[in-house]
Write an enzyme that holds these catalytic residues in place. Structure first.
Site, mmCIF file in Angstrom:
data_model
loop_
_atom_site.group_PDB
_atom_site.id
_atom_site.type_symbol
_atom_site.label_atom_id
_atom_site.label_comp_id
_atom_site.label_asym_id
_atom_site.label_seq_id
_atom_site.Cartn_x
_atom_site.Cartn_y
_atom_site.Cartn_z
ATOM 1 N N LYS A 230 0.830 -1.394 0.062
ATOM 2 C CA LYS A 230 0.133 -0.104 -0.086
ATOM 3 C C LYS A 230 1.049 1.179 0.159
ATOM 4 O O LYS A 230 0.604 2.254 0.565
ATOM 5 C CB LYS A 230 -0.991 0.114 1.229
ATOM 6 C CG LYS A 230 -1.753 -1.291 1.441
ATOM 7 C CD LYS A 230 -2.365 -1.608 0.199
ATOM 8 C CE LYS A 230 -3.623 -0.818 -0.437
ATOM 9 N NZ LYS A 230 -4.083 -1.314 -1.824
ATOM 10 N N GLY B 25 3.398 0.969 -4.884
ATOM 11 C CA GLY B 25 4.575 0.024 -5.443
ATOM 12 C C GLY B 25 4.112 -0.788 -6.599
ATOM 13 O O GLY B 25 4.641 -0.796 -7.733
ATOM 14 N N THR B 26 2.997 -0.820 -6.806
ATOM 15 C CA THR B 26 2.428 -1.568 -7.979
ATOM 16 C C THR B 26 2.267 -0.749 -9.323
ATOM 17 O O THR B 26 2.639 -1.230 -10.277
ATOM 18 C CB THR B 26 0.583 -1.969 -7.708
ATOM 19 O OG1 THR B 26 0.812 -2.902 -6.619
ATOM 20 C CG2 THR B 26 0.151 -2.802 -9.174
ATOM 21 N N LYS C 152 0.411 -10.464 -15.997
ATOM 22 C CA LYS C 152 1.082 -9.564 -14.961
ATOM 23 C C LYS C 152 2.624 -9.376 -15.268
ATOM 24 O O LYS C 152 3.084 -8.477 -15.209
ATOM 25 C CB LYS C 152 0.574 -10.017 -13.658
ATOM 26 C CG LYS C 152 -0.824 -9.731 -13.441
ATOM 27 C CD LYS C 152 -1.107 -9.880 -11.933
ATOM 28 C CE LYS C 152 -2.522 -9.893 -11.617
ATOM 29 N NZ LYS C 152 -2.776 -10.116 -10.128
ATOM 30 N N LYS C 153 3.187 -10.670 -15.612
ATOM 31 C CA LYS C 153 4.428 -10.677 -15.651
ATOM 32 C C LYS C 153 5.106 -10.372 -16.964
ATOM 33 O O LYS C 153 4.437 -10.694 -17.865
ATOM 34 C CB LYS C 153 5.376 -12.202 -15.066
ATOM 35 C CG LYS C 153 4.985 -12.259 -13.547
ATOM 36 C CD LYS C 153 5.469 -13.660 -13.457
ATOM 37 C CE LYS C 153 6.967 -14.057 -13.833
ATOM 38 N NZ LYS C 153 7.096 -15.507 -13.420
ATOM 39 N N HIS D 298 5.832 -10.003 -1.177
ATOM 40 C CA HIS D 298 6.327 -8.635 -0.450
ATOM 41 C C HIS D 298 7.268 -9.252 0.496
ATOM 42 O O HIS D 298 7.263 -8.916 1.892
ATOM 43 C CB HIS D 298 5.001 -8.258 0.440
ATOM 44 C CG HIS D 298 3.935 -7.512 -0.438
ATOM 45 N ND1 HIS D 298 4.013 -6.351 -1.074
ATOM 46 C CD2 HIS D 298 2.807 -8.059 -0.906
ATOM 47 C CE1 HIS D 298 2.928 -6.095 -1.644
ATOM 48 N NE2 HIS D 298 2.173 -6.988 -1.686
ATOM 49 N N ARG E 196 5.475 5.927 1.839
ATOM 50 C CA ARG E 196 4.436 6.718 1.903
ATOM 51 C C ARG E 196 4.004 7.216 3.221
ATOM 52 O O ARG E 196 4.558 6.478 4.274
ATOM 53 C CB ARG E 196 3.091 5.612 1.322
ATOM 54 C CG ARG E 196 1.853 6.323 1.239
ATOM 55 C CD ARG E 196 0.805 5.398 0.979
ATOM 56 N NE ARG E 196 -0.418 6.024 0.574
ATOM 57 C CZ ARG E 196 -1.757 5.495 0.377
ATOM 58 N NH1 ARG E 196 -1.682 4.290 0.274
ATOM 59 N NH2 ARG E 196 -2.643 6.280 0.039
ATOM 60 N N HIS F 81 -7.915 -2.538 2.637
ATOM 61 C CA HIS F 81 -7.696 -3.654 1.776
ATOM 62 C C HIS F 81 -7.694 -4.994 2.388
ATOM 63 O O HIS F 81 -8.430 -5.837 1.811
ATOM 64 C CB HIS F 81 -6.216 -3.677 1.328
ATOM 65 C CG HIS F 81 -5.600 -4.637 0.172
ATOM 66 N ND1 HIS F 81 -6.407 -4.568 -0.964
ATOM 67 C CD2 HIS F 81 -4.791 -5.459 0.153
ATOM 68 C CE1 HIS F 81 -5.745 -5.205 -1.727
ATOM 69 N NE2 HIS F 81 -4.699 -6.128 -1.255
ATOM 70 N N ALA G 195 -7.785 5.858 0.863
ATOM 71 C CA ALA G 195 -7.358 6.222 2.188
ATOM 72 C C ALA G 195 -7.922 7.649 2.543
ATOM 73 O O ALA G 195 -8.472 7.969 3.494
ATOM 74 C CB ALA G 195 -5.936 6.098 2.512
#
Length: 639
Positions: A236, A239-240, A263-264, A290, A354, A366, A493
């Site tokens: 969160k 990073g995505t 995705k890869k 992670h 963040r 999440h 958020a």
């Protein structure tokens, strides 16, 4: 009962169409209107006498004469009977619609009349104003005959030209994006795209003192060699989005191959089948979901060196034979070894941080949607934590739908101080065993370790400064992105409304993250300002070098043109006056003889004086012609 004679025509049957006339194809409403007009056009009819009254909207005055006689006024039933076949034969709804349509038509005609008169008045006044301006500007020409008509035509042409230019400008540059419509661009410089992203002042007061080596981040990243970028992805923190930028938005000689629905992406080095990026979107979660600093520094070298069983743990014998280290102490050699592999590959770690409160709320939302991160290994010192060392906060399959109070009340929640824990070396505090050292000492060691690792990372960015993050990454790795980063101020958020008490409690639960983020923000902004100042200095130095080069080139061309002009003048003078050339040769010979004699005399005097001063010293065999030649050369230059 017998009706009067005047009512008889009204009650007679409707007129039949003549023989040979076309059949009636109009709608009933239009047909009734046509019949009304025909009845009104008959001379002597009641409808004609009624239509002869005052126009609509004009009331009768006191002096106005009535159009009908008193007997006709009194007999209103006769008028109604006369209008019966024209209007009363229609249904009630259609009559009402016809009445409303007539009222609207009258209102529309009135509005059109007012608008026409208003535009005419505006045009008339504009014409007078422009005429006055035109007469003041072109006053001396007003005496010419037929000037009024010419001026009106010229004025009309100017107005039409102006309108045409406005239409063309709006067609070529629609909206406010056109640079021609930005009047501030002519008076003020272009705004800085990196300034005040978080609505704060561009200048800030630094709290920490960093050396030049800490601020200057310049990685000689060799994508064709053995360098590898390792992305530490904290939950969160955006990073995505940043990970997608790394595989889809960088200008490379050989871009990453991303297939639809996967995705890869495949990020190979140019001419090799090796990856230059270790991240979620290139190699997947090769070291666990992670993975933190402790996991990556022990797992990435094994994966890169070809050991696919990256999670191989050292045996108990190896752990017994290994020297015991003091928790809370680390050696520079071990830290350096983690940045390289056995094959000599260089690892450059990067991450994104963040604001702790926003990150905590985003993780809660999440988890509310069903996220658990059960696939995370949390491997430390060769083993995962036990259930006693790391208890779970929920009993079911997930923690979906948990309220914020329950999320904050769990003492084993990994969301608390997650950024410090994922950036620090957990082996310094005994991993997840809380009984190794006191809590206060543990927190201090973790915070200092996270600060040290963050400072020595090749790069880190902040979610709240997207454009600055892009700028520092490009300057650090000398790699440019295709499209700029976007700053999103509205997130999940930000949609959570909390009071001041809850915010203070979240800050208390993440007090280590709050301290780390303050440190990281200060270092990040100082690095940004340092890099910008260095960029401005290099640009200024390049401008000065360009000015010197242009100035030297200009002087060179000037001297060349002068020398060419002088040579041309000499050649012309020699061709015109041959006697002048001969005289010049004679004067040159005389000057040479004089210089030779003077140089010989001076040399003889010097020899005599040297002999007087040093009678026993031998005379030198130096040739005196060197001085004469220099003197002659100086005279020639003077001439």
């Amino acid at each position: 009962m017998a009706l009067p004679a005047c009512a008889a025509p009204a009650l007679r049957p409707p007129l039949q169409p003549e023989r040979g006339a076309p059949a009636r194809t109009t709608c009933p409403r239009r047909h009734s209107r046509v019949e009304a007009e025909l009845a009104a056009s008959r001379p002597g009819s009641v409808a004609a006498s009624v239509r002869a009254g005052p126009p609509r909207g004009v009331s009768r005055g006191f002096n106005s004469q009535p159009l009908l006689d008193e007997p006709l006024k009194a007999s209103s039933s006769l008028a109604g009977a006369a209008r019966a076949p024209l209007f009363a034969l229609l249904p009630r709804g259609r009559r009402r619609r016809m009445h409303d349509l007539r009222r609207r038509w009258d209102l529309g005609s009135l509005c059109r009349a007012l608008l026409t008169r208003g535009l005419a008045a505006l045009g008339h006044s504009l014409k007078h104003v422009l005429g006055a301006i035109f007469s003041k500007i072109f006053g001396p020409l007003a005496s010419v005959g037929n000037m009024d008509e010419k001026s009106n035509k010229l004025l009309l042409a100017l107005v039409m030209l102006f309108l045409f230019a406005v239409i063309v400008l709006q067609y070529v540059c629609p909206g406010t994006e056109c640079q021609l419509l930005r009047l501030q661009a002519f008076s003020s410089p272009m705004p800085d795209p990196y300034r005040s992203e978080d609505e704060s002042s561009a200048r800030f007061v630094p709290r920490y003192n960093f050396s030049r080596g800490d601020l200057l981040r310049k990685v000689d990243f060799d994508i064709k060699g053995d360098d590898l970028i390792v992305f530490l992805h904290i939950q969160k923190t955006g990073g995505t989005t940043f990970g997608r930028h790394l595989v889809r938005n960088i200008q490379l000689e050989q871009p990453c191959e991303c297939r639809v629905g996967q995705k890869k992406c495949t990020c190979h080095r140019p001419g090799k089948r090796e990856t230059w990026l270790f991240s979620r979107f290139s190699t997947g979660w090769s070291c666990g979901l992670h993975a933190d600093w402790t996991e990556l520094t022990s797992c990435v070298p094994a994966v890169v060196d070809g050991k696919r069983d990256a999670r191989l743990r050292p045996s108990s014998k190896d752990r017994r034979d290994s020297p015991k280290t003091n928790p809370g102490a680390t050696s520079p050699a071990s830290t350096k070894a983690r940045n390289t592999s056995k094959s000599g590959k260089n690892f450059h770690y990067i991450t994104i941080l963040r604001d702790p409160v926003s990150r905590y709320l985003s993780e809660w939302r999440h988890v509310q949607r069903g996220a658990t991160w059960k696939a995370s290994l949390h491997v430390c010192d060769g083993r995962p934590p036990t259930s006693e060392e790391l208890p779970s906060c929920y009993t079911g399959d997930d923690w979906s739908g948990c309220p914020l109070k329950e999320f904050m009340d769990c003492p084993y929640n990994l969301a608390n101080n997650r950024q410090v824990r994922m950036l620090s070396d957990l082996t310094l505090v005994g991993c997840y065993n809380l009984s190794v050292m006191p809590e206060k000492q543990r927190n201090k060691v973790l915070l200092e370790s996270a600060k040290t690792n963050l400072k020595h990372m090749a790069f880190f960015g902040l979610t709240e400064f997207q454009r600055k993050t892009q700028y520092l990454f490009e300057k650090t790795f000398n790699m440019n992105f295709i499209s700029p980063f976007t700053q999103y101020n509205t997130t999940r958020a930000s949609s959570v409304e909390i009071n001041e008490e809850i915010q203070k409690r979240i800050e208390g639960l993440n007090f280590l993250d709050m301290e780390l983020y303050s440190y990281a923000k200060d270092l990040f902004l100082q690095r940004y300002q340092f890099m910008r100042q260095k960029e401005h200095q290099e640009a200024r130095r390049k401008r000065q070098e360009q000015r010197k080069f242009l100035k030297g080139k200009l002087l060179q061309t000037h001297f060349q043109s002068q020398s060419q002009g002088q040579s041309q003048n000499l050649s012309q003078n020699q061709s015109q006056n041959p006697n002048l050339n001969a005289n010049q040769n004679v004067t040159q010979n005389l000057i040479q003889n004089l210089t030779q004699t003077s140089s010989q005399n001076s040399s003889q005097k010097e020899n005599r004086e040297s002999q007087r001063q040093n009678p026993g010293q031998e005379q030198s065999d130096s040739n005196p012609s060197n001085g004469t030649n220099d003197y002659i050369g100086s005279v020639e230059k003077w001439r």
